[in-house]
Motif scaffolding. Structure first.
Motif, PDB file in Angstrom:
ATOM      1  N   VAL A  61       0.826  -1.206   0.000  1.00  0.00           N
ATOM      2  CA  VAL A  61       0.000   0.000   0.000  1.00  0.00           C
ATOM      3  C   VAL A  61       0.861   1.258   0.000  1.00  0.00           C
ATOM      4  O   VAL A  61       0.636   2.183  -0.778  1.00  0.00           O
ATOM      5  N   GLU A  62       1.882   1.253   0.878  1.00  0.00           N
ATOM      6  CA  GLU A  62       2.700   2.464   0.991  1.00  0.00           C
ATOM      7  C   GLU A  62       3.345   2.825  -0.334  1.00  0.00           C
ATOM      8  O   GLU A  62       3.377   3.971  -0.740  1.00  0.00           O
TER       9      GLU A  62
ATOM     10  N   ILE B 259       0.887   4.289  -2.699  1.00  0.00           N
ATOM     11  CA  ILE B 259       0.512   5.659  -2.374  1.00  0.00           C
ATOM     12  C   ILE B 259       1.664   6.613  -2.656  1.00  0.00           C
ATOM     13  O   ILE B 259       1.467   7.689  -3.226  1.00  0.00           O
TER      14      ILE B 259
ATOM     15  N   LEU C 274       2.063   7.867  -6.027  1.00  0.00           N
ATOM     16  CA  LEU C 274       1.190   8.959  -6.460  1.00  0.00           C
ATOM     17  C   LEU C 274       1.922  10.297  -6.425  1.00  0.00           C
ATOM     18  O   LEU C 274       1.640  11.192  -7.202  1.00  0.00           O
TER      19      LEU C 274
ATOM     20  N   LYS D 189      11.672  11.692   6.444  1.00  0.00           N
ATOM     21  CA  LYS D 189      11.037  10.616   5.694  1.00  0.00           C
ATOM     22  C   LYS D 189      11.883  10.198   4.511  1.00  0.00           C
ATOM     23  O   LYS D 189      11.797   9.067   4.043  1.00  0.00           O
TER      24      LYS D 189
ATOM     25  N   VAL E 206       0.220  14.137   6.087  1.00  0.00           N
ATOM     26  CA  VAL E 206       1.670  14.014   6.227  1.00  0.00           C
ATOM     27  C   VAL E 206       2.040  13.856   7.691  1.00  0.00           C
ATOM     28  O   VAL E 206       2.911  13.066   8.050  1.00  0.00           O
TER      29      VAL E 206
ATOM     30  N   ASP F 197       0.732  10.264  10.923  1.00  0.00           N
ATOM     31  CA  ASP F 197       1.391   9.120  11.571  1.00  0.00           C
ATOM     32  C   ASP F 197       2.411   9.578  12.603  1.00  0.00           C
ATOM     33  O   ASP F 197       2.592   8.944  13.641  1.00  0.00           O
TER      34      ASP F 197
END
Lengths: 84, 1298
Positions: B5-6, B9, B12, B382, B483, B486
């Motif tokens: 999933v990450e 995403i 994108l 990140k 953003v 989490d």
């Protein structure tokens, strides 16, 4: 103290809580990513709108310029003596 | 298939979603859930899983919560209630018979509304009893069930608040009892026919009592509560909780803060009215604490346009609660209108935003910067793999702190706005200098007094600023929602785990031995929230082992898990902490965290307290979007239901509406710092509409808001484009202003402009407005296109109504407009200027060469300049003759336009006007320049041709008149005899000129000649101007075409080696280089470019030598004269000059000239002024072109007279040498005549010399007489000037004139 409280089966609850944390990690992960997906869609829509607006602007300008040129040409062809 | 999933995403984010729209608007689109974390999304169903025996408590909470929900709906019904009676029609006398029908219809309408009220009445009774039962159940000293939890306390407080709000609404809405009485009347009318109405009547009476009793809900609640007399304890707990929360004020956002403030006075009243021990309250909470709280907030916001005051509430309630009326200290608090002037000042300092705006500005700037830097760190974190976990934790913790701070700031700012509103509503506008304002202030409606006139200019500014700060911080935080989510979860998780795993462990160690209960609670807290598995990721140490074996003293380190605790967990933790400190005893004196009698160590207590308040804020953070939405909701600034009711109008005009007032203020002040906030007030409308739809659920309110927004937005676009246009106009005007003038000006500052940043607004392609998105940029562009057209039309109209001298002003103003257009088109896409100008000149067609402007210029010249202006040869100017010969054409008065239609600001207008004034009284070179610039190369040829046609017409019109004169000639006109002296010759001339002085055509011929002369002179001016322009152009072109001066000053072309001009070789070489490059995408376009360079070369080379306009005009005139040549210049049959019988034109002109000169001398003020020097230009040109110049100089009467005078003068000078000082001995008047004649001769000579230079005739008179003396018959000469080649065909001319 007359307390009715207190966790009756602490060990079982502890295990359940632990499992709950792990399950919820999965859920939060999924839900966060779904939200990111939505956010992307919203941004995408906004950008598209902007781009369409600029396109519209350009088309507008072109259309009007075309109209002007049409008017110029048609008036010229309606008055041929000016060129003979 | 299986993509994580990450990864999916994050893929994108590789899409490029650039968007050049600036963020000058708040949030308008939000995704938000209906239920959110601050109230559990699953109604605390998961609480049971923790086995804390909270089943009863949870059930009660849910019950109260659903009551709160219903109550809120009820209060929105009441708040938006509008009187139906006002809308009821009155029956005219003629329809009295259908009165009964009206009654039944009215009844049906009102019945629906009244049924809602009935429902409210029923509901409040139900809610009061449920609340009372709930309180009683949980406040027994001998507790059998766990509770009440903190969440439960909150639910009670909130339900109480809802009930109170209903009561306030019911008290404040006058239209409800009013409608009800009408309803009752119709009921009695209608119910006559009904069978059994007793029960209905009873019910009606009930409702009437409910509606007409003030505080009916509260009184009912009081009764319900004290039915069994044991709610004091819980009331006291509630009060203590309120007071402590208000005093610590950490975890409260403004809605909760106000909720507590609203409830507290009523709680105090209820608690002290208890039968049993009303005063025990004050043992637990010192009365001073209460008084402080009440004093601190004399007004509390409750509804958008209704505020509450604790003091006033206490006073009013004391009448209803006997026991409470003895509390004189609480009752002596002043109500808002009783506050003395000095305290008012103090309060104002607190309530008015203007006094805090400096701090707020600093806070905003600081927070925005720190948030941005925290975000940068998060993004950096990140993107780095395997970052140090300590550093990660720090970054995330920092981010968390900043977001908490952001929420608190938002809450504080929005709270300030609420408070300022409440203060303003409680202190309506009073005119300070109250001499005359009595009737004025009477004319204002109440709403105008509290809103429209109640906000000073600075206050509006401050309000706009705060609103935009709130909205911008809000949208900034919202933008990064996903953003930061989490990171926030992780930090909260870490906080909780740190507390339950480390801090609790320490507490357990110190307490476990002595207190069994305490240690059980502590370990319960751990059990229900500890996440052991997150420790180091390896699950080697199970919960059991840790629980039993104890931990290492240095505390656990655990891997963060991005999961937040659930609402139920927070709820249980809060409950357990509360249990821990209060010991489960409601009666315990002191506060919640007061350390009196607690069994917990003071140090631990402190930790528990901190964690307790942190827990309650976690929920707000977890509710990120919803909290943001609540905190940035400013829709209340629009609502005004109470004032609408009392003002008896359907809706207030937009000038009274606060959002529009703010928007209007921003546009009007043109403050550079605020201009980008102009869209912010529209967010208030967005919020209001959202509130109307989602919370109040009233369609009519939304419709009203929508109508207002439509109107306001139109106004905004209109005003904004006006001010943008004016701004850029003055910008352009100040740029074009003569620098020398500005330099010399005393205060040049007034011509310079403060810079305003409209560019952000001009990029707004999607303004969010009530769910629609509006392209502001295109709207403004549309209006700009229109404004330019309007402005040009205005300038033309203005020129139409002035004379030709205004052409300079027109040209200046058009230049300013053109620059305005250029400046604006940097930011906006608007139509190009030239087509707009063409359109306004009605000159679009390719075949049209005479636009509106050209024909106007020509008309002006034909009708005004030529007949009414006189030429002064010395100054080269035409000035208006004081004596109008032709009646001027009636013109419409000069139109007055907005300042922005001239040069923008007032000062610039004055400056430009005084410049234009300099050119408004004459016509000369500057005007020709202006005409040339305005008409351009397209219409100038047309204008010249039109003028020349006019000239031909004038020449032709001379024909018949001259013929009449020729007929009236005497038989012979001899030379003036020299022997009679001046006097004698004058006599002779007078005799001979009888025909001229008496002719009726004299004046007309002279005027005709004057106009011909004027046209020719104008052509001369055109010639000068065109030459100048062409020279400039030539200098610009020359280097490109390789034109260089030759040895003898002639122009020669210096070509490159391949025979090309520099421009061609430049482009060719560039093209060859580029086309050989492999990376060149399209070589063909460069080839085209070099071809175009060749075309340009040819085009410009051929245009280098254009002819002279003046020469052309003279040739044209000569051609026009060809037809008349035979009549005006007869060939003598003998071949010799015919002296006595010649009727040639020069004769006629000579005669007229003499007569005219004489007349002008007799009455010096008159004749000259209406003819001027152009007569000479006209006459001499014709004479010259007819080839009669020499004849004229020989035989002209005044010339002859001059000759006579000269001879006489010389002879008399010789005879009377002693009298030499007296030069003349003419009789009086003659010397003037002689002087006049000399002047005339000088002028004529000037004209002739000019003509000779510009239109030379080639050798013709020389061959008139042979060397032998024999005359040659006159050869027909040809004009051989080069310009003649371009002359139109003669046949064509005659056809066009004929």
């Amino acid at each position: 103290m007359a307390r009715a409280g207190g966790i009756t089966n602490a060990v079982n609850v502890g295990i359940a809580v632990q499992a709950d944390w792990e399950n919820r990690e999965f859920i939060s992960n999924i839900s966060l990513n779904v939200r990111r997906l939505f956010e992307f869609l919203i941004k995408f829509e906004a950008t598209t709108k902007s781009k369409l607006a600029s396109l519209n602007e350009k088309l507008d300008t072109l259309e009007r310029r075309l109209e002007l040129i049409e008017a110029q040409v048609s008036s010229a062809s309606h008055n041929p003596p000016a060129f003979s | 298939m299986a993509v994580p999933v990450e990864e999916a995403i994050s893929a994108l984010s590789t899409f490029s979603l650039e968007d050049d729209q600036p963020d000058v608007q708040g949030l308008a689109v939000q995704l938000s859930a209906e239920r959110y974390a601050t109230s559990s999304p699953i109604e605390y169903a998961d609480v049971a899983a923790y086995r804390l025996s909270l089943v009863e408590d949870t059930k009660a909470i849910n019950q109260l919560n659903s009551l709160i929900q219903e109550g809120k709906e009820m209060s929105s019904v009441l708040y938006t209630y509008r009187s139906c009676v006002k809308a009821l029609p009155q029956l005219p006398d003629s329809m009295k018979q259908s009165q009964a029908e009206l009654y039944s219809e009215t009844y049906q309408v009102l019945d629906l509304e009244m049924s809602r009220l009935r429902e409210i009445q029923r509901w409040q009774a139900l809610a009061a009893s449920k609340l009372a039962v709930d309180m009683q159940r949980f406040s027994r000293p001998e507790r059998r069930i766990n509770g009440p939890t903190i969440t439960h306390l909150w639910s009670m407080l909130k339900l109480l608040d809802v009930l109170l709000n209903l009561d306030h609404l019911k008290n404040a809405k006058a239209s409800i009892p009013n409608d009800f009485s009408w309803y009752k009347r119709t009921f009695t009318q209608v119910s006559v026919q009904w069978q059994d109405t007793d029960s209905m009547r009873e019910e009606l009476d009930d409702l009437q009592i409910f509606l007409s009793t003030r505080w009916a809900i509260l009184l009912n609640l009081h009764v319900e509560m004290f039915r069994v007399n044991n709610v004091e304890d819980i009331l006291q707990v509630l009060i203590v909780y309120c007071v402590e929360s208000l005093e610590s004020d950490f975890a409260l956002l403004f809605p909760e803060h106000y909720c507590l403030l609203r409830v507290l006075p009523v709680l105090v009243v209820l608690a002290s009215s208890s039968e049993k021990d009303g005063d025990s309250l004050y043992k637990r909470v010192k009365i001073n604490r209460l008084i402080n709280i009440f004093k601190n907030d004399p007004v509390i916001p409750a509804f958008p346009d209704l505020h509450l005051s604790p003091a006033a509430m206490l006073k009013e309630l004391s009448g209803y609660f006997q026991k409470f009326s003895s509390q004189s200290r609480l009752l002596s608090l002043p109500a808002p209108h009783e506050i003395g002037p000095r305290e008012t000042q103090d309060y104002q300092r607190r309530y008015l935003i203007i006094n805090h705006i400096g701090t707020i500005r600093l806070e905003h700037d600081d927070h925005a910067i720190r948030f941005a830097s925290a975000m940068n760190q998060v993004i950096l974190m990140k993107s780095t793999d395997g970052a140090d976990s300590e550093w990660c934790k720090e970054v995330k913790g920092n981010l968390y702190d900043i977001i908490v701070e952001g929420f608190q700031l938002l809450s504080r700012w929005t709270g300030r706005i609420w408070e300022q509103c409440a203060w303003k509503f409680s202190h309506p506008y009073r005119n300070a200098d109250s001499q005359e304002p009595r009737e004025i202030s009477a004319a204002f409606s109440d709403y105008e007094k509290v809103v429209r006139w109640n906000y000073m200019v600075e206050e509006r500014k401050a309000l706009v600023e705060v609103v935009s700060y709130i909205k911008s911080i809000g949208s900034m935080l919202h933008q990064y929602d996903t953003v930061v989510a989490d990171a926030l979860w992780e930090t909260i998780h870490a906080e909780v785990q740190d507390f339950v795993q480390n801090k609790l462990a320490a507490m357990l160690r110190t307490t476990s031995r002595k207190k069994k209960d305490l240690s059980r609670i502590l370990s319960d807290m751990r059990t229900l929230s500890a996440d052991w598995m997150a420790n180091t990721g390896k699950s080697d140490s199970g919960p059991q082992s840790l629980q039993q074996g104890g931990e290492g003293s240095n505390g656990n380190t655990f891997h963060p898990r991005a999961v937040a605790p659930t609402t139920a967990q927070v709820h249980c933790l809060q409950f357990l902490i509360y249990e821990l400190v209060s010991g489960g005893n409601l009666r315990k004196s002191g506060g919640v965290f007061g350390n009196s009698g607690s069994e917990v160590m003071p140090n631990d207590l402190k930790q528990l307290e901190t964690f307790f308040y942190k827990l309650s804020f976690f929920l707000h953070i977890l509710d990120y979007t919803v909290t943001l939405e609540t905190l940035t909701d400013l829709g209340f600034l629009w609502f005004r239901e109470f004032y609408l009711e009392s003002s008896r109008v359907i809706q207030f005009p937009i000038e009274c509406s606060l959002p529009w007032m703010l928007a209007d203020y921003v546009i009007e002040t043109e403050d550079g710092g605020l201009i980008e906030s102009v869209l912010i007030p529209f967010d208030i409308y967005n919020d209001a509409a959202q509130h109307a739809l989602v919370v109040l659920r009233q369609r009519f309110l939304y419709d009203e808001i929508e109508a207002e927004v439509d109107l306001c937005f139109d106004q905004l676009v209109f005003k904004l484009s006006e001010s943008i246009f004016a701004y850029y106009k003055s910008h352009a005007a100040s740029k074009l202003l003569d620098p020398a003038f500005v330099f010399a000006s005393d205060n040049a500052d007034k011509y310079s402009l403060p810079s305003l940043r409209y560019d952000a607004l001009l990029k707004m392609k999607r303004v969010k407005l009530l769910g629609r998105s509006v392209d502001l940029r295109s709207l403004i562009a549309q209006r700009m296109n229109k404004a330019f057209r309007k402005n040009i039309a205005f300038l033309f109209d203005r020129f139409d109504s002035q004379d030709i001298c205004a052409v300079v002003e027109l040209q200046q103003l058009l230049d300013v407009l053109r620059l305005t257009h250029r400046l604006l088109s940097e930011y906006l896409t608007i139509d190009p200027f030239t087509p707009i100008l063409m359109e306004m000149q009605e000159n679009v067609s390719l075949a049209s060469f005479s636009g509106r402007l050209a024909s106007q210029v020509f008309t002006e010249m034909q009708n005004d300049l030529l007949p009414n202006f006189i030429l002064c040869n010395t100054t080269q100017r035409f000035v208006r003759s004081p004596k109008m010969l032709h009646q001027p054409i009636q013109k419409s008065s000069v139109p007055q336009g907005k300042p922005s239609f001239y040069c923008g600001s007032q000062e610039l207008n004055v400056a430009y006007h005084s410049f234009a004034q300099l050119y408004s009284k004459f016509f000369g070179l500057p005007h020709i320049f202006a005409i040339l610039k305005l008409l351009g190369s397209r219409s100038i040829p047309w204008l010249i041709r039109a003028l020349l046609d006019l000239l031909t017409v004038k020449v032709n019109s001379l024909e018949s008149k001259i013929m009449v004169l020729q007929e009236s000639f005497p038989k012979s006109i001899g030379l003036v005899p020299f022997d009679g002296g001046v006097a004698g010759s004058l006599r002779v001339i007078h005799e001979q000129l009888h025909w001229a002085s008496t002719s009726e055509f004299k004046v007309e011929i002279l005027h005709c000649l004057k106009e011909i002369g004027s046209i020719l002179f104008c052509m001369g001016l055109f010639d000068i101007v065109l030459r100048e322009v062409e020279t400039t152009q030539f200098l610009q072109i020359a280097p490109w075409l390789g034109l260089v001066p030759g040895n003898e000053g002639q122009v020669q072309q210096d070509l490159k080696e391949n025979g090309n001009s520099p421009i061609i070789s430049l482009f060719k070489s560039a093209t060859t280089v580029i086309a050989t490059l492999p990376s060149c995408p399209s070589p063909s376009s460069f080839l085209t470019m070099s071809k175009q360079a060749e075309a340009a070369d040819v085009f410009y080379k051929n245009n280098l030598h254009s002819g002279s306009v003046l020469e052309y005009s003279l040739a044209y005139t000569s051609a026009a004269l060809d037809r008349l040549r035979s009549k005006w210049s007869s060939n003598p049959k003998t071949g010799f000059i015919d002296i006595t019988t010649s009727k040639d034109f020069y004769r006629i002109y000579g005669g007229l000239q003499f007569v005219c000169m004489e007349e002008s001398l007799q009455d010096a003020s008159r004749k000259h002024e209406c003819l001027g020097d152009s007569v000479a230009w006209g006459g001499c040109s014709i004479i010259y072109l007819l080839g009669q110049q020499l004849h004229f100089e020989l035989f002209d009467f005044s010339y002859q007279l001059l000759n006579v005078a000269e001879v006489e003068n010389t002879s008399s000078g010789q005879s009377m040498s002693s009298d030499r000082t007296k030069n003349t001995h003419y009789p009086q008047g003659w010397e003037n005549l002689i002087e006049g004649a000399k002047k005339v001769r000088r002028l004529n000579n000037h004209v002739f010399s000019m003509l000779k230079a510009r239109c030379p005739f080639e050798d013709k008179t020389a061959c008139a007489i042979k060397p032998s003396g024999a005359p040659l018959p006159r050869v027909k000469y040809e004009n051989t000037v080069s310009a003649f080649e371009t002359l139109p065909q003669k046949a064509k001319i005659s056809s066009s004139f004929g």
